[in-house]
Structures are given as C-alpha cells and as structure tokens.
Design an enzyme around this catalytic site. Structure first.
Site, mmCIF file in Angstrom:
data_model
loop_
_atom_site.group_PDB
_atom_site.id
_atom_site.type_symbol
_atom_site.label_atom_id
_atom_site.label_comp_id
_atom_site.label_asym_id
_atom_site.label_seq_id
_atom_site.Cartn_x
_atom_site.Cartn_y
_atom_site.Cartn_z
ATOM 1 N N SER A 123 -9.395 8.061 -23.972
ATOM 2 C CA SER A 123 -9.136 9.450 -24.012
ATOM 3 C C SER A 123 -10.699 10.362 -23.979
ATOM 4 O O SER A 123 -11.542 9.748 -24.464
ATOM 5 C CB SER A 123 -8.348 9.910 -25.197
ATOM 6 O OG SER A 123 -8.141 11.153 -25.373
ATOM 7 N N TYR A 161 -6.476 9.541 -34.184
ATOM 8 C CA TYR A 161 -6.227 9.366 -32.989
ATOM 9 C C TYR A 161 -7.848 9.040 -32.241
ATOM 10 O O TYR A 161 -7.746 8.137 -31.512
ATOM 11 C CB TYR A 161 -5.611 10.469 -32.223
ATOM 12 C CG TYR A 161 -5.255 10.261 -30.630
ATOM 13 C CD1 TYR A 161 -4.535 9.304 -29.966
ATOM 14 C CD2 TYR A 161 -6.117 10.957 -29.862
ATOM 15 C CE1 TYR A 161 -4.201 9.096 -28.724
ATOM 16 C CE2 TYR A 161 -5.943 11.079 -28.233
ATOM 17 C CZ TYR A 161 -4.966 9.903 -27.940
ATOM 18 O OH TYR A 161 -4.794 9.897 -26.396
HETATM 19 N N1 LIG Z 1 -1.352 12.644 -21.407
HETATM 20 C C1 LIG Z 1 -2.512 12.877 -21.792
HETATM 21 O O1 LIG Z 1 -3.034 13.973 -21.723
HETATM 22 C C2 LIG Z 1 -3.593 11.797 -22.241
HETATM 23 C C3 LIG Z 1 -4.845 11.918 -22.591
HETATM 24 C C4 LIG Z 1 -5.781 11.085 -22.940
HETATM 25 C C5 LIG Z 1 -5.218 9.826 -23.067
HETATM 26 N N2 LIG Z 1 -3.818 9.465 -22.948
HETATM 27 C C6 LIG Z 1 -3.341 7.939 -23.287
HETATM 28 O O2 LIG Z 1 -2.811 7.728 -22.216
HETATM 29 C C7 LIG Z 1 -1.809 6.651 -22.590
HETATM 30 C C8 LIG Z 1 -0.238 6.912 -21.986
HETATM 31 O O3 LIG Z 1 0.195 8.285 -22.574
HETATM 32 P P1 LIG Z 1 1.016 9.188 -21.804
HETATM 33 O O4 LIG Z 1 0.288 10.406 -21.715
HETATM 34 O O5 LIG Z 1 1.536 8.317 -20.756
HETATM 35 O O6 LIG Z 1 2.222 9.480 -23.008
HETATM 36 P P2 LIG Z 1 3.480 8.772 -23.132
HETATM 37 O O7 LIG Z 1 4.382 9.162 -22.084
HETATM 38 O O8 LIG Z 1 4.049 9.113 -24.506
HETATM 39 O O9 LIG Z 1 3.313 7.291 -23.171
HETATM 40 C C9 LIG Z 1 2.970 6.589 -23.963
HETATM 41 C C10 LIG Z 1 3.677 5.153 -23.937
HETATM 42 O O10 LIG Z 1 3.324 4.288 -24.866
HETATM 43 C C11 LIG Z 1 4.383 3.508 -25.484
HETATM 44 N N3 LIG Z 1 4.261 3.119 -26.718
HETATM 45 C C12 LIG Z 1 4.039 3.533 -27.900
HETATM 46 N N4 LIG Z 1 4.005 2.826 -28.890
HETATM 47 C C13 LIG Z 1 4.236 1.640 -28.446
HETATM 48 C C14 LIG Z 1 4.291 0.386 -28.903
HETATM 49 N N5 LIG Z 1 4.100 0.112 -30.446
HETATM 50 N N6 LIG Z 1 4.326 -0.908 -28.196
HETATM 51 C C15 LIG Z 1 4.366 -0.656 -27.017
HETATM 52 N N7 LIG Z 1 4.500 0.404 -26.191
HETATM 53 C C16 LIG Z 1 4.103 1.643 -26.926
HETATM 54 C C17 LIG Z 1 5.442 4.171 -25.048
HETATM 55 O O11 LIG Z 1 6.612 3.596 -24.786
HETATM 56 P P3 LIG Z 1 7.725 3.003 -25.882
HETATM 57 O O12 LIG Z 1 8.097 4.261 -26.800
HETATM 58 O O13 LIG Z 1 8.918 2.591 -25.049
HETATM 59 O O14 LIG Z 1 6.957 1.874 -26.603
HETATM 60 C C18 LIG Z 1 5.184 4.965 -23.952
HETATM 61 O O15 LIG Z 1 5.665 4.671 -22.810
HETATM 62 C C19 LIG Z 1 -1.863 6.593 -24.066
HETATM 63 O O16 LIG Z 1 -2.691 5.526 -24.266
HETATM 64 C C20 LIG Z 1 -2.516 7.959 -24.364
HETATM 65 O O17 LIG Z 1 -3.487 7.890 -25.424
HETATM 66 C C21 LIG Z 1 -3.206 10.418 -22.591
#
Ligand SMILES: NC(=O)c1ccc[n+]([C@@H]2O[C@H](COP(=O)([O-])OP(=O)(O)OC[C@H]3O[C@@H](n4cnc5c(N)ncnc54)[C@H](OP(=O)(O)O)[C@@H]3O)[C@@H](O)[C@H]2O)c1
Length: 257
Positions: free
Chosen positions: A134, A147
């Site tokens: 991130s 985080y």
């Molecule tokens: N959106 C942003 O602005 C942003 C910015 C920087 C970095 N990121 C990173 O991008 C990645 C994806 O996030 P996103 O934005 O797409 O949000 P999201 O829709 O909340 O996706 C997070 C995913 O992680 C899975 N997850 C959570 N805990 C888990 C576990 N214990 N085992 C397996 N899967 C798990 C969730 O699926 P389940 O609940 O089904 O397990 C969900 O599909 C993350 O690593 C996040 O830190 C996002």
C-alpha cells in the site's frame, strides 16, 4: 496451455478485478478467500476458474491448498498475495488482538503462502510472486498504525526474497496502491475488532479497480520490483523519500478518512 495464476482475496475489490483482467489466453485463475459464495460469483464470470477457499492466517489450510494446486496443476506461474485487511482506529484505541490480526492477515498470511508456493516455482525455475502492499507501506498514516506496520514489513521481507532469488527466473513485485474504490474501508477493523462499516471519502474518490488491475498486470509482465498506483496521493511516496519534513507537513493536514 495458459498460465496458472493464484489470487488471494479474489472474491472482491482489486482481487476480483485482477481475476477478470487475467481471464484470457486459456489462463487458469485460482480464486482464494474465505467467502466461498463470493468466489463462486467471480468464478461464474471466468473461462477457467478454480475456486479454492482459504483463510491465509491458517497455516494448515495453506499447506493443504498448495498440495491441492500442486496435484491439480503442478505449477503456479503467478502468485498474487492480495488478501488484506485495513484499520480505522487510533493506536490507543486498538486492542493488541486486533493489532495481531492485522499483522497475521497482511504480513504472515502473505509470506506463509509465498513460502509454501516457492518450492513449486523453484522446481520450474520460473514465476512471479506479487505482494500487495500500500502507499501506507511507504509512509505511516493516522488510524492505520498496525496496517502501515504490516505493509512496511512486507517490503523488507520481499526485498530480501528477491535478492535471494537473483540467480533464478522468479521475479518479485510489491504493489503500492494509493486510494482505490473498493470496500476496504467498510471492511477495515475498528479498535475493538468490529468492522468500520463506512465508505470513507478517500475510498469513494479513489481510482477504479479496473484501472488498478490493468496497471498491476502491466507491472507484473515487466517484472517490476515495485508498482505505485493511484491519484495525487502517490506523490506523497516521493515527497516522503526526498523531503521528509514536507511529507510531515502535508500528512498532518490530510483527512485520514
Ligand atoms: N482499496 C485500496 O484503496 C487499497 C489501497 C492500498 C492497498 N490495498 C490492498 O489491496 C488488497 C485488496 O483490498 P481491496 O481494496 O480489494 O479490499 P477488499 O475488497 O476488502 O478485499 C480484501 C480481500 O481480502 C480477503 N481476505 C481478508 N482476510 C482474509 C483472510 N484471512 N484469508 C483470505 N482472504 C482474506 C477478503 O475476502 P474474504 O473476506 O472472503 O476472506 C477480500 O476479498 C489488500 O491487501 C489491501 O490492503 C487496497
């Protein structure tokens, strides 16, 4: 035969968009996450999906999942450790248990799966390992102490790994998105472990998951070691690197939600 691409957190947000972006050239997309119904929904949109429910904090499940993938496909071409969980709470409000959970999912979950998949890649001497960090893996930010710590930790681990793999054809990429329009802020944990349950303004105004996935894919194809994706907030990475005092001046004034 196309590539075998394993994506964690594939049921929503960036992971789902990556699955759709890689759905070409007879690629097989292995979809992992905890919510099987969401994985099934994404699978219904793909040509060659393989649904593999997995909680990345469960080491026994990781071993079992990797055995299954080895047995079924014999290889993993691209592993995208995308699963992650954010935080919306001050340091003094965040319980130690919640802090540990953030480290378990974001850091240990990612590195344990990578370690388990690595022997498969070493056997074929090729592959791409991707860690989802991130912008908060490059600088600290209010309400995201654990985080940010978990994402910073990924950089140390994966840089060391990439240097250890210097004589192989296995490439390591760390992705640093800024603000992407997903449910990450809704799913983020408050200090007591309850979901924040709010779409923060920063998230709502973020770039689209499609744009994000396309840039990640391009970076992986080029074997880039780091990829920065987002809007103006990405500038903060460079400001922190070159003018740390200016970074502090700006970061203190940015709305953390
Ligand atoms: N959106 C942003 O602005 C942003 C910015 C920087 C970095 N990121 C990173 O991008 C990645 C994806 O996030 P996103 O934005 O797409 O949000 P999201 O829709 O909340 O996706 C997070 C995913 O992680 C899975 N997850 C959570 N805990 C888990 C576990 N214990 N085992 C397996 N899967 C798990 C969730 O699926 P389940 O609940 O089904 O397990 C969900 O599909 C993350 O690593 C996040 O830190 C996002």
């Amino acid at each position: 035969m196309g590539k075998v691409i394993w994506i964690t957190g594939a049921g929503s947000g960036i992971g789902k968009a990556l699955a759709l972006a890689y759905d070409e050239d007879q690629n097989t997309i292995i979809l992992s996450g905890r919510k099987k119904n969401q994985l099934d929904e994404v699978a219904s949109l793909l040509s060659n999906p393989y649904v593999l429910p997995l909680d990345v904090i469960n080491e026994a499940e990781i071993v079992e999942a990797v055995n299954q993938v080895d047995h079924k496909f014999g290889k993993v071409d691209i592993l995208i450790n995308n699963a992650g969980l954010s935080q919306r709470a001050l340091v003094q409000e965040t319980s130690n248990d919640v802090g540990r959970k953030l480290m378990e999912v974001n850091f240990f979950g990612s590195i344990h799966l990578t370690k388990a998949v690595l022997p498969l890649m070493l056997k074929s001497n090729e592959g791409n390992i991707v860690a989802m960090s991130s912008a908060a893996g490059k600088f600290g930010f209010p309400l995201r102490s654990y985080y940010a710590a978990s994402k910073h930790a990924l950089h140390g681990f994966y840089e060391a790994l990439s240097l250890e793999l210097k004589d192989t054809n296995i490439h390591v990429t760390v992705v640093c998105p800024g603000r992407i329009k997903t449910d990450i802020s809704k799913n983020a944990l408050k200090g007591d472990g309850a979901a924040h349950n709010q779409m923060d303004a920063g998230q709502a105004n973020g770039i689209s998951v499609e744009k994000c996935a396309s840039q990640i894919k391009k970076g992986i194809t080029r074997n880039k070691s780091e990829i920065y994706i987002g809007g103006g907030e990405i500038l903060l990475i460079y400001i922190k690197r070159y003018i740390p005092s200016l970074f502090r001046f700006i970061a203190k004034r940015v709305n953390p939600k």
